[in-house]
Design a protein around this motif. Structure first.
Motif, PDB file in Angstrom:
ATOM      1  N   UNK A 110       0.798  -1.217   0.000  1.00 26.65           N
ATOM      2  CA  UNK A 110       0.000   0.000   0.000  1.00 26.65           C
ATOM      3  C   UNK A 110       0.829   1.264   0.000  1.00 26.65           C
ATOM      4  N   UNK A 111       0.118   2.363  -0.234  1.00 32.18           N
ATOM      5  CA  UNK A 111       0.742   3.687  -0.287  1.00 32.18           C
ATOM      6  C   UNK A 111       0.130   4.576   0.797  1.00 32.18           C
ATOM      7  N   UNK A 112       0.888   5.592   1.175  1.00 31.80           N
ATOM      8  CA  UNK A 112       0.478   6.519   2.239  1.00 31.80           C
ATOM      9  C   UNK A 112       0.405   7.925   1.661  1.00 31.80           C
ATOM     10  N   UNK A 113      -0.645   8.678   2.001  1.00 30.21           N
ATOM     11  CA  UNK A 113      -0.730  10.074   1.583  1.00 30.21           C
ATOM     12  C   UNK A 113       0.338  10.890   2.318  1.00 30.21           C
ATOM     13  N   UNK A 114       1.114  11.641   1.560  1.00 25.82           N
ATOM     14  CA  UNK A 114       2.231  12.404   2.097  1.00 25.82           C
ATOM     15  C   UNK A 114       1.749  13.591   2.935  1.00 25.82           C
ATOM     16  N   UNK A 115       2.554  14.012   3.904  1.00 27.45           N
ATOM     17  CA  UNK A 115       2.124  15.129   4.758  1.00 27.45           C
ATOM     18  C   UNK A 115       2.195  16.495   4.092  1.00 27.45           C
ATOM     19  N   UNK A 116       3.203  16.718   3.226  1.00 25.73           N
ATOM     20  CA  UNK A 116       3.417  18.072   2.709  1.00 25.73           C
ATOM     21  C   UNK A 116       2.204  18.658   1.983  1.00 25.73           C
ATOM     22  N   UNK A 117       1.593  17.948   1.028  1.00 23.42           N
ATOM     23  CA  UNK A 117       0.427  18.539   0.353  1.00 23.42           C
ATOM     24  C   UNK A 117      -0.742  18.803   1.294  1.00 23.42           C
ATOM     25  N   UNK A 118      -0.932  17.921   2.258  1.00 22.95           N
ATOM     26  CA  UNK A 118      -2.058  18.086   3.187  1.00 22.95           C
ATOM     27  C   UNK A 118      -1.829  19.279   4.097  1.00 22.95           C
ATOM     28  N   UNK A 176      -0.029  21.884   3.426  1.00 17.46           N
ATOM     29  CA  UNK A 176      -0.138  23.092   2.604  1.00 17.46           C
ATOM     30  C   UNK A 176      -1.593  23.413   2.289  1.00 17.46           C
ATOM     31  N   UNK A 177      -2.374  22.385   1.986  1.00 23.84           N
ATOM     32  CA  UNK A 177      -3.778  22.590   1.639  1.00 23.84           C
ATOM     33  C   UNK A 177      -4.558  23.142   2.825  1.00 23.84           C
ATOM     34  N   UNK A 178      -4.384  22.542   3.982  1.00 30.50           N
ATOM     35  CA  UNK A 178      -5.149  22.986   5.150  1.00 30.50           C
ATOM     36  C   UNK A 178      -4.706  24.368   5.608  1.00 30.50           C
ATOM     37  N   UNK A 179      -3.433  24.682   5.450  1.00 28.27           N
ATOM     38  CA  UNK A 179      -2.977  26.041   5.760  1.00 28.27           C
ATOM     39  C   UNK A 179      -3.650  27.055   4.846  1.00 28.27           C
ATOM     40  N   UNK A 192     -10.971  26.277  11.809  1.00 28.82           N
ATOM     41  CA  UNK A 192     -11.835  25.260  11.212  1.00 28.82           C
ATOM     42  C   UNK A 192     -11.754  23.969  12.007  1.00 28.82           C
ATOM     43  N   UNK A 193     -12.824  23.205  11.940  1.00 30.26           N
ATOM     44  CA  UNK A 193     -12.872  21.871  12.538  1.00 30.26           C
ATOM     45  C   UNK A 193     -12.468  20.895  11.438  1.00 30.26           C
ATOM     46  N   UNK A 194     -11.306  20.274  11.587  1.00 31.99           N
ATOM     47  CA  UNK A 194     -10.757  19.395  10.552  1.00 31.99           C
ATOM     48  C   UNK A 194     -11.153  17.951  10.854  1.00 31.99           C
ATOM     49  N   UNK A 195     -11.862  17.345   9.924  1.00 29.47           N
ATOM     50  CA  UNK A 195     -12.357  15.982  10.109  1.00 29.47           C
ATOM     51  C   UNK A 195     -11.673  15.056   9.112  1.00 29.47           C
ATOM     52  N   UNK A 249      -1.859  13.823  13.982  1.00 32.53           N
ATOM     53  CA  UNK A 249      -1.468  14.416  15.266  1.00 32.53           C
ATOM     54  C   UNK A 249      -1.485  15.937  15.252  1.00 32.53           C
ATOM     55  N   UNK A 250      -1.148  16.538  14.124  1.00 34.05           N
ATOM     56  CA  UNK A 250      -0.955  17.981  14.086  1.00 34.05           C
ATOM     57  C   UNK A 250      -2.129  18.759  13.505  1.00 34.05           C
ATOM     58  N   UNK A 251      -2.924  18.129  12.656  1.00 32.06           N
ATOM     59  CA  UNK A 251      -3.944  18.883  11.928  1.00 32.06           C
ATOM     60  C   UNK A 251      -5.386  18.472  12.223  1.00 32.06           C
TER      61      UNK A 251
END
Length: 252
Positions: free
Chosen positions: A69-77, A79-82, A90-93, A132-134
């Motif tokens: 399997x593959x894992x979604x990388x942290x950098x794009x996420x 950047x997007x949420x920022x 915002x409430x991030x779900x 953990x962070x977002x």
């Protein structure tokens, strides 16, 4: 949470996904279209690849330690949420099978928020640092695995959208559905009175509103005991409730 437990004047929902086009048709129909037209709900669809930085628009990579399997990388996420949440209110779900079960209570609570960001999982999930962070809350729509979180996000948007003011012709109807009061909904009948050798219960034709409400409650209680006995375990049943269930052969 929204101040004073009041529903927001307008709710904004940003969906962050690899295949946001999955949601687009449903957002243009029925109740979801109506509540958006009433300017009570704004839904923005975003493709996570828009925040990828390499020429291939890569958003996933192999997991450290090996495995399938593959894992979604942290950098794009990150950047997007920022970009979508510059004021960090915002409430991030994160939609994931590992989240808390989506219940009507969760829906009602989230409907009080003014801004939701829905992060749709894909593949084997997201880098743990995102969680953990977002992420504010992790939500699951059931104990099964989908191809991705897009459909789960649509389920959540639909459930929240229909309890916002202006979504339904009769706002009360959103609050007497199954689960709104911890019981499944009672049986419903409409015309004709007689159909397929079966008639409408006399109490519903009586015009006696108190008796009708008692009948509806008893039927909801019995239906819950038959179809979802697990829900009753969470309730404190009254002596009258117990008698109703015993008379129906649903409790010893």
């Amino acid at each position: 949470m929204a101040d004073g437990f009041r529903k927001p004047i307008k709710m904004r929902v940003d969906v962050l996904a690899l295949f946001p086009e999955i949601l687009a048709p449903a957002l243009k129909t029925g109740i979801l279209k109506r509540v958006q037209d009433a300017d009570k709900l704004i839904v923005n669809l975003h493709n996570l690849r828009d925040w990828a930085t390499d020429k291939h628009k890569s958003v996933d990579d192999y997991p450290y330690g090996g495995g399938a399997g593959m894992i979604l990388k942290p950098e794009p996420i990150f950047a997007a949420i920022a970009a979508l949440n510059p004021e960090t209110n915002a409430h991030v779900i994160y939609l994931t099978p590992q989240g808390i079960p989506l219940t009507q209570g969760v829906v009602e609570s989230l409907s009080l928020e003014s801004h939701l960001i829905l992060l749709c999982g894909r593949y084997k999930g997201v880098d743990e640092r995102v969680r953990h962070r977002l992420v504010t809350t992790e939500v699951s729509i059931g104990d099964y695995v989908l191809s991705g979180g897009e459909i789960a996000a649509l389920v959540l948007i639909d459930a929240i959208g229909r309890v916002l003011p202006g979504a339904l012709g009769d706002y009360e109807s959103a609050h007497v559905d199954s689960f709104s009061h911890e019981l499944l909904d009672h049986p419903h009948y409409t015309r004709p009175v007689e159909f397929a050798d079966s008639g409408v219960p006399e109490v519903l034709l009586s015009g006696h509103h108190e008796n009708i409400e008692k009948w509806r409650y008893a039927e909801a209680l019995k239906r819950t005991a038959k179809c979802r006995p697990d829900l009753l375990q969470k309730l404190e049943l009254s002596e009258e409730d117990v008698e109703i269930l015993k008379a129906a052969g649903l409790m010893e």
